[in-house]
Each structure stands twice: as C-alpha cells, then as structure tokens.
Design an enzyme around this catalytic site. Structure first.
Site, PDB file in Angstrom:
ATOM      1  N   SER A  97    -127.940  90.521 -15.668  1.00 54.69           N
ATOM      2  CA  SER A  97    -126.716  90.028 -15.982  1.00 54.69           C
ATOM      3  C   SER A  97    -126.859  88.533 -15.545  1.00 54.69           C
ATOM      4  CB  SER A  97    -125.376  90.254 -15.759  1.00 54.69           C
ATOM      5  OG  SER A  97    -125.274  91.869 -16.254  1.00 54.69           O
ATOM      6  N   HIS A 128    -115.905  94.537 -15.822  1.00 56.86           N
ATOM      7  CA  HIS A 128    -117.253  93.641 -16.238  1.00 56.86           C
ATOM      8  C   HIS A 128    -116.798  92.292 -16.289  1.00 56.86           C
ATOM      9  CE1 HIS A 128    -120.907  93.729 -18.157  1.00 56.86           C
ATOM     10  NE2 HIS A 128    -120.423  92.967 -19.241  1.00 56.86           N
ATOM     11  N   HIS A 133    -130.395 101.029 -21.071  1.00 60.66           N
ATOM     12  CA  HIS A 133    -129.580 101.597 -19.846  1.00 60.66           C
ATOM     13  C   HIS A 133    -129.559 103.122 -20.274  1.00 60.66           C
ATOM     14  CE1 HIS A 133    -128.325  97.431 -19.447  1.00 60.66           C
ATOM     15  NE2 HIS A 133    -128.237  97.751 -18.040  1.00 60.66           N
ATOM     16  N   TYR A 147    -126.959 104.912 -19.464  1.00 58.71           N
ATOM     17  CA  TYR A 147    -125.544 105.193 -19.755  1.00 58.71           C
ATOM     18  C   TYR A 147    -125.255 105.097 -21.231  1.00 58.71           C
ATOM     19  CZ  TYR A 147    -124.824  99.980 -19.310  1.00 58.71           C
ATOM     20  OH  TYR A 147    -124.885  98.723 -19.428  1.00 58.71           O
ATOM     21  N   GLU A 148    -126.563 104.527 -21.861  1.00 55.31           N
ATOM     22  CA  GLU A 148    -126.332 104.396 -23.301  1.00 55.31           C
ATOM     23  C   GLU A 148    -126.615 105.568 -24.160  1.00 55.31           C
ATOM     24  OE1 GLU A 148    -127.926 100.307 -25.150  1.00 55.31           O
ATOM     25  OE2 GLU A 148    -128.637 100.353 -22.926  1.00 55.31           O
ATOM     26  N   ALA A 152    -127.515  93.074 -11.945  1.00 51.77           N
ATOM     27  CA  ALA A 152    -126.393  92.704 -11.051  1.00 51.77           C
ATOM     28  C   ALA A 152    -126.107  93.908 -10.337  1.00 51.77           C
ATOM     29  CB  ALA A 152    -125.194  92.344 -12.162  1.00 51.77           C
ATOM     30  N   MET A 197    -126.660 100.334 -12.009  1.00 48.03           N
ATOM     31  CA  MET A 197    -126.891 101.145 -12.935  1.00 48.03           C
ATOM     32  C   MET A 197    -128.154 100.904 -13.896  1.00 48.03           C
ATOM     33  SD  MET A 197    -123.172 100.914 -14.751  1.00 48.03           S
ATOM     34  CE  MET A 197    -121.596 100.667 -13.915  1.00 48.03           C
ATOM     35  N   SER A 198    -129.334 100.246 -13.150  1.00 47.13           N
ATOM     36  CA  SER A 198    -130.498 100.182 -13.617  1.00 47.13           C
ATOM     37  C   SER A 198    -131.597  99.996 -12.548  1.00 47.13           C
ATOM     38  CB  SER A 198    -130.307  98.722 -14.427  1.00 47.13           C
ATOM     39  OG  SER A 198    -130.347  97.556 -13.687  1.00 47.13           O
ATOM     40  N   HIS A 223    -126.225  91.605 -24.605  1.00 45.36           N
ATOM     41  CA  HIS A 223    -127.552  91.669 -24.323  1.00 45.36           C
ATOM     42  C   HIS A 223    -128.488  91.624 -25.603  1.00 45.36           C
ATOM     43  CE1 HIS A 223    -127.660  93.688 -20.269  1.00 45.36           C
ATOM     44  NE2 HIS A 223    -126.515  93.683 -20.494  1.00 45.36           N
ATOM     45  N   ASN A 244    -120.108  91.501  -7.395  1.00 48.17           N
ATOM     46  CA  ASN A 244    -118.829  91.774  -6.934  1.00 48.17           C
ATOM     47  C   ASN A 244    -118.947  92.837  -5.729  1.00 48.17           C
ATOM     48  OD1 ASN A 244    -119.958  93.947  -9.016  1.00 48.17           O
ATOM     49  ND2 ASN A 244    -118.404  94.996  -7.992  1.00 48.17           N
TER      50      ASN A 244
HETATM   51  N1  HPA Z   1    -121.127  99.129  -9.594  1.00 48.09           N
HETATM   52  C1  HPA Z   1    -122.310  99.555 -10.355  1.00 48.09           C
HETATM   53  N2  HPA Z   1    -122.858  98.809 -11.166  1.00 48.09           N
HETATM   54  C2  HPA Z   1    -122.410  97.394 -11.041  1.00 48.09           C
HETATM   55  C3  HPA Z   1    -121.760  97.031 -10.169  1.00 48.09           C
HETATM   56  C4  HPA Z   1    -120.981  97.745  -9.401  1.00 48.09           C
HETATM   57  O1  HPA Z   1    -120.093  97.464  -8.604  1.00 48.09           O
HETATM   58  N3  HPA Z   1    -121.479  95.473 -10.265  1.00 48.09           N
HETATM   59  C5  HPA Z   1    -122.425  95.203 -11.230  1.00 48.09           C
HETATM   60  N4  HPA Z   1    -123.150  96.134 -11.663  1.00 48.09           N
END
Ligand code: HPA
Length: 273
Positions: free
Chosen positions: A31, A248, A84, A86-87, A114, A212-213, A62, A236
């Site tokens: 990201s 998100h 990913h 999760y997809e 990210a 998540m990657s 994406h 974050n």
């Molecule tokens: N958790 C999981 N994946 C993320 C986060 C998070 O807080 N921020 C960006 N990707």
C-alpha cells in the site's frame, strides 16, 4: 513433475513468450507504492490476466500486473498488486508470483507492505526495516511435496532478511534523512484486523508490526536462495493501542501521506541493491 512446479513452468513460458527481459531484482509493492512502477523506465508490462494459470488479485486499488524496467540502470521486475491469502487462494498460489520472479532471474527481492504498529515506540507513518518475521500463524507456503528444482525440503531460515541488504536500507534512509525503525514483522491471515488480545499476543511473541502479507513470500523466496530485504510502512497503531477502531481508510490515508518518501527510499535501495 510436481503440480505446482508445472504451473510455475507454464506461467514462466507464458511470460517468456512476451519478453526476454532479465531482471536482477524483484520488487513487491505494498500500500502507498501502488503507482511506483509508473515512475520508472518501463520496458514491458504484462497483466496477470495474460499469464496462463496465474492467480488474479481481487483487492480494490491493487493493479494486477508485472512491470519490467529499469530503476536507475538496475533491471527490475515489479509486482504491482500482490496476491493475499485472505482472498482465498491456496498459499502455493499466493507465493507463485514471487517464485516466478525468481525463475525469471531475479536473485534479489525487496518486499514492501503496510502494517499495524505493535511497538509502543512506533507511530503511524514510520518505516520499519524488517529484520525477521513470525509466520507461525499462517500456513507455511512450502507445505506439500518439496519442489526440488527450487530448493531443499528443510530450508534454513536463520537469516531470512539479508544483513547486507539491511545495511543498504539503513544507508539509503540515512542519505535521504528518513527515520527508520527496525523490527519483527508478524504475518496473520486477515482479512479482519486483529483483536486487542491478539495484538498483546503478537507483542508477547516479540513482534513489532503486524500485517497480512510478506512473510510467506519471504519464505518461498528464501527457499529458492533469493536475497531478501523488507520495508514496512507502519500505517496505524495496532488494535487496542488507541481508543479508536481500525479502518482500511486510515491505512490507505497514512500510506498515501508518506508515499513520496517511501518511493524515494525504494529507489535509493534498488540503486545499491
Ligand atoms: N493489522 C493487520 N494488517 C495491517 C494493519 C493492521 O493493523 N495495518 C495495515 N495492515
């Protein structure tokens, strides 16, 4: 032949029918870096849809394509839009593009993503050099018959992220005057963000950032003997650390806010990769 290797070979032939470009390094964009490839000297673009058997990403925002080109003379293949877990793809499909870039000749891999900051010293917008990862909460991408053509059954993971490349990232950040944290990246499956209890668990494990990657891709790349480095953009604070929900939109907003710096850092790293 191993089914997964067969699929990889089909993809490789499909790409090779379109280009004979020889990348030295591979770059996976997270990201905030989505448009990074637009700023390089592009030689060839191959949409994932054009590659036979290739898993196609569904996440909004994406782009799904490989961009072949040069970053200041360095031949690179850029994965614009990653796959990913999760997809819903099997883990072997998630790491297929990484393996494919390795098979195309890239011996070095720069991973970006990210993440949510777990470490109390971090703040949104920070960059973190990934020094190691924790991937025990996701299926290992090497599960199944070993692909002997790529690597050994029980690959060493004691130095997943290259020390040499870590130094390159440190130097690059220093040169550009960009602050750089260093830490351990924990990969979870997503797509839901973590619960505060899960974040405390990750911190107890020794994690500094969560996402998540990346870790699965690093394992597959290391299996093939690629040299790896990873930079995470902390977008974050992780769940439960602040008295507000995660979204998100916040991730995207922070990633966009620091994207100019992130792109400069990536370019500087690749020049010395
Ligand atoms: N958790 C999981 N994946 C993320 C986060 C998070 O807080 N921020 C960006 N990707």
């Amino acid at each position: 032949m191993n089914e997964i290797y067969q699929k990889l070979t089909t993809c490789l032939e499909s790409v090779r029918a379109k280009t004979d470009f020889q990348p030295e390094a591979a770059l996976i964009l997270g990201s905030g870096l989505g448009d990074y490839a637009d700023g390089i000297q592009v030689e060839t673009v191959i949409d994932y849809h054009e590659i036979e058997g290739f898993p196609v990403s569904t996440v909004l925002g994406h782009k799904g394509r490989f961009v072949f080109g040069y970053v200041e003379q360095v031949p690179v293949v850029i994965m614009q839009g990653r796959v990913h877990y999760y997809e819903g793809y099997p883990m072997t499909d998630v790491v297929l593009p990484t393996r494919l870039m390795g098979m195309l000749g890239a011996r070095k891999l720069l991973l970006t993503n990210a993440s949510g900051g777990i470490n109390f010293d971090y703040k949104p917008g920070d960059f973190m050099l990934i020094t190691d990862h924790i991937a025990t909460a996701i299926p290992n991408p090497l599960i199944g018959a070993n692909i002997e053509e790529l690597g050994v059954r029980f690959p060493d993971m004691s130095q997943i992220y290259s020390k040499r490349m870590g130094d390159v990232v440190r130097e690059a950040a220093k040169k550009l005057g960009i602050g750089l944290k260093e830490g351990i990246y924990v990969q979870l499956t997503g797509p839901s963000y973590e619960s505060p209890a899960e974040i405390r668990m990750c911190r107890g494990w020794g994690g500094d950032a969560v996402g998540m990657s990346t870790a699965c891709e690093a394992i597959a790349a290391r299996h093939m003997g690629m040299e790896i480095c990873g930079i995470s953009c902390v977008t974050n604070m992780a769940a439960g650390m602040l008295d507000k929900p995660l979204s998100h939109a916040e991730v995207q907003e922070t990633a966009d806010r620091v994207s100019v710096q992130f792109k400069a850092l990536v370019t500087e790293v690749i020049q010395h990769i």
